[in-house]
Scaffold this motif. Structure first.
Motif, short mmCIF file in Angstrom:
data_model
loop_
_atom_site.label_atom_id
_atom_site.label_comp_id
_atom_site.label_asym_id
_atom_site.label_seq_id
_atom_site.Cartn_x
_atom_site.Cartn_y
_atom_site.Cartn_z
N HIS A 264 12.58 -14.43 15.69
CA HIS A 264 12.16 -15.36 14.65
C HIS A 264 11.83 -16.73 15.22
O HIS A 264 10.89 -17.40 14.79
CB HIS A 264 13.24 -15.47 13.57
CG HIS A 264 13.38 -14.19 12.79
ND1 HIS A 264 14.45 -13.91 12.00
CD2 HIS A 264 12.57 -13.11 12.73
CE1 HIS A 264 14.30 -12.70 11.46
NE2 HIS A 264 13.16 -12.21 11.89
N ARG B 186 0.80 -13.61 18.28
CA ARG B 186 1.72 -12.48 18.45
C ARG B 186 1.22 -11.53 19.53
O ARG B 186 2.00 -11.01 20.32
CB ARG B 186 1.85 -11.70 17.15
CG ARG B 186 2.75 -12.36 16.15
CD ARG B 186 3.17 -11.39 15.08
NE ARG B 186 3.83 -12.08 13.99
CZ ARG B 186 4.49 -11.48 13.03
NH1 ARG B 186 4.56 -10.16 13.00
NH2 ARG B 186 5.06 -12.16 12.08
N LYS C 95 11.12 -17.20 6.08
CA LYS C 95 10.21 -16.38 6.91
C LYS C 95 8.77 -16.51 6.42
O LYS C 95 7.84 -16.56 7.22
CB LYS C 95 10.64 -14.92 6.88
CG LYS C 95 11.85 -14.60 7.75
CD LYS C 95 12.09 -13.10 7.69
CE LYS C 95 13.35 -12.66 8.36
NZ LYS C 95 13.56 -11.23 8.18
N GLN D 8 3.80 -5.66 11.76
CA GLN D 8 5.20 -5.43 11.39
C GLN D 8 5.84 -6.72 10.85
O GLN D 8 5.59 -7.81 11.35
CB GLN D 8 5.98 -4.96 12.63
CG GLN D 8 7.43 -4.65 12.39
CD GLN D 8 7.64 -3.42 11.51
OE1 GLN D 8 6.71 -2.72 11.18
NE2 GLN D 8 8.86 -3.19 11.11
N GLU D 9 6.65 -6.57 9.82
CA GLU D 9 7.36 -7.72 9.26
C GLU D 9 8.79 -7.65 9.73
O GLU D 9 9.53 -6.73 9.36
CB GLU D 9 7.25 -7.70 7.75
CG GLU D 9 5.80 -7.82 7.31
CD GLU D 9 5.65 -8.16 5.86
OE1 GLU D 9 6.44 -7.61 5.07
OE2 GLU D 9 4.77 -8.96 5.52
N PHE D 10 9.17 -8.59 10.55
CA PHE D 10 10.50 -8.52 11.17
C PHE D 10 11.52 -9.29 10.35
O PHE D 10 11.22 -10.31 9.79
CB PHE D 10 10.42 -9.09 12.58
CG PHE D 10 9.53 -8.28 13.47
CD1 PHE D 10 10.02 -7.14 14.10
CD2 PHE D 10 8.21 -8.63 13.68
CE1 PHE D 10 9.19 -6.38 14.92
CE2 PHE D 10 7.39 -7.89 14.51
CZ PHE D 10 7.88 -6.76 15.12
N LEU E 270 8.49 -16.37 16.95
CA LEU E 270 7.38 -16.26 15.99
C LEU E 270 7.14 -17.56 15.23
O LEU E 270 6.08 -17.75 14.65
CB LEU E 270 7.65 -15.12 15.01
CG LEU E 270 7.69 -13.71 15.61
CD1 LEU E 270 7.90 -12.67 14.51
CD2 LEU E 270 6.42 -13.40 16.38
N GLY F 276 5.58 -18.00 8.41
CA GLY F 276 4.55 -17.00 8.76
C GLY F 276 5.11 -15.80 9.50
O GLY F 276 4.35 -15.01 10.07
N ILE F 277 6.44 -15.66 9.51
CA ILE F 277 7.04 -14.50 10.18
C ILE F 277 6.74 -13.25 9.35
O ILE F 277 6.52 -12.17 9.89
CB ILE F 277 8.56 -14.71 10.38
CG1 ILE F 277 8.77 -15.90 11.32
CG2 ILE F 277 9.24 -13.46 10.92
CD1 ILE F 277 10.20 -16.39 11.41
N ILE F 278 6.73 -13.41 8.05
CA ILE F 278 6.29 -12.33 7.16
C ILE F 278 5.25 -12.92 6.19
O ILE F 278 5.15 -14.15 6.06
CB ILE F 278 7.47 -11.69 6.38
CG1 ILE F 278 8.22 -12.75 5.58
CG2 ILE F 278 8.40 -10.95 7.32
CD1 ILE F 278 9.29 -12.17 4.68
N ARG F 279 4.53 -12.03 5.55
CA ARG F 279 3.49 -12.49 4.62
C ARG F 279 3.95 -12.31 3.18
O ARG F 279 4.56 -11.26 2.86
CB ARG F 279 2.21 -11.67 4.83
CG ARG F 279 1.48 -12.02 6.11
CD ARG F 279 0.33 -11.07 6.35
NE ARG F 279 0.82 -9.73 6.66
CZ ARG F 279 1.16 -9.33 7.88
NH1 ARG F 279 1.07 -10.15 8.90
NH2 ARG F 279 1.61 -8.10 8.09
#
Lengths: 802, 325
Positions: A268, A277, B57, A800-802, A271, B61-64
Motif C-alpha cells: 500500500h 504499477r 485506499k 488487482q485490488e489489493f 502504491l 488510488g490503491i483500489i477504484r
C-alpha cells in the motif's frame, strides 16, 4: 493508424511515463538499486559466494604439466597387428639387426603375449584381450626405453650419423641421463620400426593438480585437450553448477520477493507513491534477477581467469554467457513471479516453478530422447548410385538400398543394424558385378578404422530370382558374404580404376579384384557368429612407399584418371603420383594454421579444393599446390563432404549446417543453389550421368541437374512410426512448450563459436552428423514466453485490488 | 488561500465481488460524502470493518471506487498528480529487512522523485523531528513498533506533502509511543498541515482532531466538530442525571420506586450511593428530586449527564441502541 498511435501513446503514458516530468525513471532505478542492496544484504548470497569460492579454489590448481618426454603411448603405434607380427618375426631371427635387437630385449612374458596375439584369429571380437596385449607391449617397450644397453653400434650402424641421435651417442650411453636415454632409445625404436612407430616430438602433456601429474600422459595434444575442457568441463560446470544448482537456489531465494512486496504494509505504501504499477512490478522483477546475475558473474569471471591462467584458454564466451544464464533464470523467475502475484505465497511460487521446470524437463527430455532416433541417426551420411540402384548409409551404420516398389529404403543386407559403426563404401565393381563395403568402428575420441572383413554382394544377373525373393521376405535385399579382412585401421575407401583404393593406418592399398575370393564360412561359430577364413593371399596390395603411414583424420581424393592421390593430412597437402605399380610422394604443401584442424580435399584433373573446419575453402592448381587461393565468397563452417563434380573445375561442398555450395576452382566463385534440400543436406555424390545426388531432410534424396539448376527427381521415404510420433506429437508439443534448456545451444555457441556440435567425442570424422546449433531461436522464443508471462502478471497486478 | 477542499468525496461507493464465481457483491462503501478543508486535522472513526481503510485506499488510488466521486486537492483521487502531494502512513507499516532508517528514507524519497540533496536534507530534519536521530543507521527490523511508526511518519513527510493520510498511526503502541506520535501530530498541526487520521482509538482523536467523522458499515453516520457531534447525538440519546445521595442503596431504590428507570450503586461503606436516572425531560428531573426529598433523603450532588465521544460513537455504530446500558 494515427488513432492507434495516439491510443498507444496514451496507454504508454498512463502506465509508464509522464512526459513532462523529469526523472521519469528515477523511482524504478531506485527499485533496481534497492534490489541490488537487498541481494547484497542477503545471507544466502554470501553463502553461495562462499560455495563458488570453494569451487574456484578447488579447481584453480588444475592445469597442464608439460615436460620433455619420449614415452611411448599406445596411439603412437600404427598398424599394431603388423607391428606385433614384425616383432615376433624379429625375435625369431628375421628382419634387420636393429629389429632383432629390440625384439630380443623384450621380456619373455611380452614375447609370449605377442605370440598368443599373432596366433589368434584377427576378427575374434575379443577387444579386451587385444587391448591388454597392446598395453603389455607398450609397457614393455617403455621399459626398454630406460635401458642404457639397448644401443649397440652393430645393431644401429648409421645412428651416430643421424642428427637427432649423434649428439647423444657421442656422449656415451652410460653417461646419459634417464631422460636422454629415453630420447635416444625412442629414436632408435623409431628408426627400426618406422612404419609402425610415429616419431615423437618430445613434448609430454599431463593433467596436473598444483604441479603434480595426475594419471598417465594425455593421449592428445594440448589443443585437443583444451577442446575437451571447453566442450565438456565448461559445460558440466555451467549446466550443473549454474544451470541447475544456482538457478534452483535463486528460484527459492527470490520466490518471496513478489509475495513480500504484496504484503499490505509494504504494497500500500508503494502504491501510494506516484509510480506506475507496471514499472513497479517490472523493476521489482528485474531487480530480483540481480541476485543471480551477481552469482553467475562471480563464478564465470572466476572460471574465465582460472581457465586462462591454468589452461591458456582465454574464452570470452564464458563472459558472454553471463546474460544467457541470467535469462534462463528470468524464465523460471517469471513463472515464480506470476504465481506469487496471484497466490501471494512463496511456497506456492516455488512449487509451481518446480512443476514448470519439471514439465520443461520432461518435454525436453522426451524430445531429446526421440530426436537422435528420428532426426539424427536415420540421416544418410553417404548416398550413391551403382548398378542402377540407389544406396545410402546412415549414422548408425545401416546400409540401405532404395526400393522402387515400396518407395522406401530397405535394408541392403542382413545384420545391418550396427550402432557405433560407420559404413565405408559401397563400391561397385563393374567387372565382377560385385558390391563391396566394410565398416569402421567409431571410438570415443575418433574413428578407430576398420580391420574386419570386406563384405561382398554378388549382383551378377545370374543370381537366382527365387533367392532374391527369399532375401526380400527376410526383410533385406541381398545376402552378403564375408571376404578378406581389410587392412588395419581402414578409414576411407574410394572407387579407383575399376577397383577400389583403401586408406588405412599403414598406407594406401588397392584391391585386386582377381584375388578377391569369398572366404567360406567354417561350420563352427562363436556366440552364434560364423568365423570367416582368412584369405590365403590378401587382395589388398600396398601402393604407398615404404614407411608411409596415415593417421586420423587424414583424408584422400583421387584425380579422375586415378593417377594422383591428394591427401589432406595433419595440416598438409600431400600429392602422391602413380608410378608403375605404386604411388610416389611427389610434394607436400604445409597449410597455414593449426595442423590438427580437420579438413577435406577433392581434386579434378587440374585443380583441387581443400576445406578445413571453420576456414574458407582454398583452391589450388595441381601443378602449383603451394599457391593456394581462398574462395572468398564461401562460408566459414565445418565441411562434411567435398566432391569434384566431374565437369570443368566445379566442386560441391556439403557443410555441417546442411548448406550445399558449388565452388568454381578456376574463378574462385562460390554459389549456393536454391534447390530442394538446400540447407538440410547431409550427404552428396556425383552420379555417372553427371547429376548430383543430395540426401537431405532425414528422409529425402534428390537428384540435382546442377548445370541447369533443376531437380530431376526427389525420393521421399515414408515416416517410420517413431518419426510420425516425433513429427506430429512430440515436436509440436515441444514447440509450444517453453524451452529454457534450449538455451544450452546459445551457451554452446558462445563457448565454442561453432554452428554445429559433434554428437560424440569423435572430433576426427568430418562426415559424422553434428547437431546444428541454433543459438538465437531459443533466445527469442523464450523471450516471447517471458514477455507473455510478464504481460499477464502486469495486467493482473494493474487490475488487482489489493 | 484556495477554497478547494483537500479531500472532497461525494456519494462514494465501493463494492467487492465475493464467492467462488464473484457473483455476490459486498458493499464496503455505500455513498460516502465527506469534505476536509485545508489545515484541518480530521479524524475518521469507525469500528473494524466500517470501511475506513477502503475509503483511504480509494483516495490513494490503491483500489477504484465503483460509484461517486473523490478528489484530492482538486485532482482525481488516485491520479499520479494527486499522489505526488500526499504522504501516507499505512496500517502495520513493513520496512524491508535490509533498510536502515536512512536507507528507507532514501528509497522512499527516490520513489517520490526527490533529488538526492533534498532527500538528505529532509531526512536529517525528519529524523530529528520523529526522534530517531542517533539511531538512523540501525537496521529498521531491529526497531520497536513505535520507532517503526515514527519512521513511517518521517517517510510520509519526506516530500513535504499537502495532505497527510495516517491509517491507525498509534495502533499497537504503548502509551509512551502514542504520546510521541501525538506530539508529532500536534507539531504538524501547528505547521498547518492537513492531516486525515483514521483511527478507532477515540481518546486520540478527541485529543488531536479538529473535526471527526464516524463511519459504520460503509456509511458515514456523522461528521463535524467533536462538540457538535456530541450535541447532535446526545439529543437522540436518552437524557439522564447522576445523583449522589446520602442514604443506603435500598432507601434510594425504595424512594424512586417503579416510576423511574435507574441504576443505583452503593459507595464507600454503603452509607451513601450513586444513582443514574433516566430523565427524558425537565419535568421528570423535578419529579425525581421531589420524590427523593419527600423521603427525606439528602442529595449531596446532582450532575446532568453529558455523553462522551465514546458513547456517541458506540451509539452511532450500534444503530442508535443505547450504548451506555
Amino acid at each position: 493508424m494515427r488513432q492507434l498511435k495516439k491510443l498507444a501513446r496514451v496507454v504508454f503514458r498512463t502506465t509508464c511515463f509522464e512526459p513532462n516530468r523529469r526523472n521519469n525513471m528515477k523511482p524504478y532505478i531506485a527499485i533496481l538499486i534497492d534490489s541490488f542492496n537487498e541481494a547484497v544484504a542477503s545471507r544466502m548470497l554470501w553463502i553461495l559466494f562462499a560455495a563458488w569460492t570453494l569451487i574456484l579454489v578447488g579447481i584453480a590448481p588444475f592445469g597442464y604439466v608439460e615436460e620433455k618426454s619420449f614415452e611411448l603411448r599406445q596411439q603412437d603405434l600404427k598398424d599394431v597387428s603388423g607391428f606385433l607380427k614384425q616383432l615376433e618375426a624379429s625375435r625369431g631371427g628375421k628382419g634387420n639387426a636393429s629389429q632383432q635387437r629390440v625384439a630380443s630385449m623384450l621380456s619373455e612374458e611380452t614375447a609370449e603375449a605377442i605370440k598368443a596375439y599373432n596366433a589368434r584369429k584377427e576378427d575374434d571380437g575379443n577387444r579386451m584381450a587385444r587391448r591388454e596385449t597392446y598395453r603389455k607391449v607398450t609397457d614393455s617397450l617403455n621399459e626398454l626405453l630406460k635401458k642404457k644397453e639397448l644401443y649397440t653400434e652393430e645393431a644401429w650402424p648409421t645412428a651416430n650419423k643421424r642428427s637427432n641421435m649423434k649428439d647423444l651417442i657421442s656422449q656415451g650411453t652410460e653417461n646419459l641421463t634417464e631422460a636422454e636415454t629415453q630420447e635416444l632409445n625412442r629414436r632408435l625404436l623409431e628408426s627400426s620400426f618406422s612404419s609402425f612407430i610415429q616419431p615423437a616430438n618430445g613434448n609430454g602433456l599431463w593433467l596436473g593438480y598444483a604441479g603434480f601429474k595426475l594419471f598417465d600422459q594425455l593421449p592428445v595434444t594440448r589443443r585437443q585437450a583444451n577442446q575437451f575442457v571447453e566442450i565438456f568441463a565448461f559445460s558440466v560446470i555451467i549446466k550443473i553448477g549454474l544451470g541447475i544448482i544456482a538457478i534452483f537456489v535463486a528460484v527459492i531465494i527470490t520466490s518471496s520477493l513478489i509475495p513480500d512486496m504484496l504484503q499490505a504494509g509494504s504494497l500500500h505504501l508503494l502504491l501510494s507513491k506516484p509510480i506506475s504499477r507496471v514499472l513497479l512490478f517490472l523493476s521489482k522483477f528485474f531487480g530480483g534477477s540481480i541476485f543471480i546475475l551477481l552469482n553467475i558473474t562471480y563464478l564465470l569471471v572466476g572460471l574465465y581467469f582460472i581457465a586462462g591462467w591454468r589452461f591458456g584458454i582465454w574464452n570470452e564466451g564464458l563472459l558472454a554467457i553471463i546474460p544467457v544464464i541470467t535469462f534462463v533464470f528470468i524464465i523460471f523467475f517469471s513463472v515464480s513471479a506470476l504465481a506469487g502475484i496471484i497466490w501471494k505465497n512463496a511456497i506456492v511460487s516455488v512449487v509451481l516453478t518446480i512443476i514448470f521446470w519439471f514439465m520443461c524437463l520432461v518435454v525436453g527430455g522426451i524430445r531429446g530422447g526421440f530426436q537422435p532416433w528420428a532426426e539424427v541417426l536415420p540421416q544418410s551420411i553417404s548416398v550413391s548410385e551403382g548398378n542402377g540402384e540407389l544406396f545410402s548409409s546412415t549414422e548408425i551404420g545401416q546400409f540401405r538400398v532404395w526400393n522402387n516398389e515400396t518407395m522406401d529404403w530397405e535394408e541392403a543386407v542382413s545384420s545391418n543394424f550396427d550402432p557405433g559403426q560407420k559404413l565405408l563404401g559401397p563400391i561397385w565393381l563393374e567387372e565382377s558385378k560385385q558390391l563391396v563395403f566394410t565398416k569402421a568402428g567409431r571410438g570415443g575420441m575418433g574413428l578407430r578404422g576398420g580391420g574386419g572383413a570386406l563384405s561382398i554382394i554378388d549382383l551378377d544377373d545370374n543370381v537366382d530370382q527365387a533367392e532374391k525373393d527369399k532375401a526380400k521376405n527376410r526383410g533385406y535385399r541381398w545376402d552378403s558374404e564375408n571376404g578378406p579382412n581389410v587392412p588395419d585401421g581402414t578409414r576411407q575407401v574410394l572407387p579407383w580404376k575399376g577397383t577400389m583404393l583403401v586408406l588405412a593406418e599403414s598406407g594406401i592399398f588397392q584391391l585386386d579384384p582377381k584375388k578377391l575370393e569369398i572366404a567360406e564360412s567354417v561350420p563352427t561359430s562363436i556366440f552364434g557368429f560364423s568365423i570367416p577364413k582368412v584369405a590365403a593371399v590378401s587382395p589388398f596390395e600396398k601402393v604407398t612407399p615404404a614407411g608411409w603411414s596415415s593417421e586420423r583424420p587424414d583424408f584422400m581424393s583421387v584425380t579422375p584418371d586415378g593417377n594422383q592421390v591428394w591427401l589432406y593430412r595433419r595440416g598438409e597437402l600431400e600429392q602422391l603420383v602413380w608410378g608403375e605399380k605404386s604411388f610416389e610422394s611427389k610434394q607436400t604443401v604445409k597449410l597455414e594454421g593449426e595442423k590438427n584442424t580437420i579438413g577435406l580435399v577433392a581434386v579434378s584433373a587440374t585443380k583441387g579444393i581443400v576445406i578445413r573446419e571453420n576456414e574458407l575453402p582454398k583452391a589450388f592448381d595441381l601443378n602449383k599446390a603451394d599457391a593456394l587461393q581462398e574462395v572468398a565468397g564461401a562460408k566459414i563452417e565445418a565441411p562434411r563432404q567435398l566432391w569434384y563434380l566431374g565437369d570443368a573445375e566445379q566442386f560441391v561442398v556439403v557443410y555441417q549446417d546442411g548448406e550445399v555450395g558449388f565452388i568454381d576452382a578456376a574463378t574462385l566463385k562460390y554459389t549456393k543453389p536454391n534447390l530442394t534440400g538446400q540447407g538440410n543436406a547431409t550427404a552428396a555424390s556425383v552420379t555417372k550421368d553427371g547429376n548430383l545426388l543430395v540426401a537431405h531432410s532425414v528422409r529425402s534424396t534428390s537428384k540435382w541437374d546442377w548445370k541447369n539448376s533443376t531437380v530431376v527427381d526427389t525420393k521421399v521415404a515414408p515416416r517410420t512410426t517413431l518419426q510420425w510420433v516425433y513429427d506430429f506429437i512430440i515436436n509440436p508439443i515441444y514447440i509450444v512448450n517453453p524451452k529454457p534448456r534450449a538455451l544450452d545451444q546459445t551457451t554452446a555457441y558462445l563457448l565454442q563459436g561453432k554452428n554445429t556440435l559433434g554428437i560424440s567425442l569423435d572430433t576426427t570424422d568430418v562426415e559424422q552428423s553434428r547437431d546444428k546449433i541454433d543459438p538465437w531461436t531459443p533466445l527469442w522464443t523464450n523471450a516471447i514466453f517471458v514477455a507473455v508471462i510478464l504481460s499477464i502478471s502486469c495486467i493482473y497486478f494493474v487490475r488487482q485490488e489489493f | 488561500m484556495s477554497a478547494v477542499p483537500v479531500i472532497d468525496v461525494n456519494g462514494l461507493q465501493k463494492s467487492y465481488s465475493e464467492g467462488l464465481f464473484g457473483t455476490k457483491q459486498f458493499k464496503a462503501l455505500k455513498g460516502v460524502t465527506l469534505r476536509v478543508e485545508r489545515g484541518e486535522v480530521f479524524g475518521l472513526l469507525g469500528p473494524n470493518g466500517a470501511g475506513k481503510t477502503t475509503l483511504i485506499k480509494v483516495l490513494l488510488g490503491i483500489i477504484r471506487g465503483t460509484g461517486g466521486t473523490a478528489q484530492l486537492l482538486g485532482l482525481p483521487a488516485g491520479s499520479r498528480a494527486a499522489r505526488c502531494r500526499v504522504g501516507y502512513l499505512p496500517e502495520n507499516l513493513m520496512v524491508p529487512r535490509h533498510h536502515t532508517a536512512v536507507g528507507a528514507l532514501k528509497f522512499f524519497g527516490r520513489l517520490s522523485r526527490l533529488d538526492e540533496a533534498t532527500i538528505n536534507r529532509r531526512s536529517a530534519e525528519l529524523l530529528e523531528l520523529v526522534g530517531l536521530k542517533g539511531r538512523e543507521k540501525e537496521l529498521a527490523r531491529k526497531y520497536s513498533k513505535g520507532m517503526r511508526q515514527r519512521l513511517g511518519l518521517a517517510q510520509a513527510l519526506l516530500h513535504d506533502p499537502d495532505l497527510l493520510i495516517l491509517d491507525e498511526p498509534t495502533d499497537g503502541l504503548d502509551p509512551l509511543g502514542r504520546s510521541q506520535i501525538r506530539q508529532i501530530l500536534s507539531h504538524l498541526r501547528e505547521q498547518g498541515k492537513t492531516i486525515f487520521l483514521n483511527s478507532h482509538i477515540l481518546q486520540e482523536v478527541e485529543l488531536i482532531c479538529d473535526r471527526v467523522a464516524i463511519m459504520a458499515k460503509g456509511q458515514l453516520r456523522g461528521a463535524g466538530r467533536i462538540q457538535e457531534l456530541i450535541s447532535q447525538f446526545s439529543q437522540s440519546m436518552e437524557a439522564r442525571i447522576r445523583l449522589e445521595v446520602n442514604a443506603p442503596q435500598a432507601s434510594v431504590e425504595a424512594a424512586l420506586g417503579n416510576e423511574f428507570r435507574a441504576v443505583v450503586i452503593p459507595l464507600a461503606d454503603g452509607s451513601y450511593c450513586r444513582a443514574e436516572v433516566i430523565t427524558p425531560d425537565q419535568a421528570s428531573i423535578d419529579r425525581c428530586i421531589d420524590r427523593l426529598r419527600s423521603h427525606k433523603l439528602s442529595i449531596i450532588r446532582l450532575d446532568p449527564h453529558r455523553p462522551t465521544l465514546e458513547q456517541v460513537f458506540l451509539s452511532v455504530v450500534d444503530d442508535g441502541v443505547n450504548a451506555a446500558t
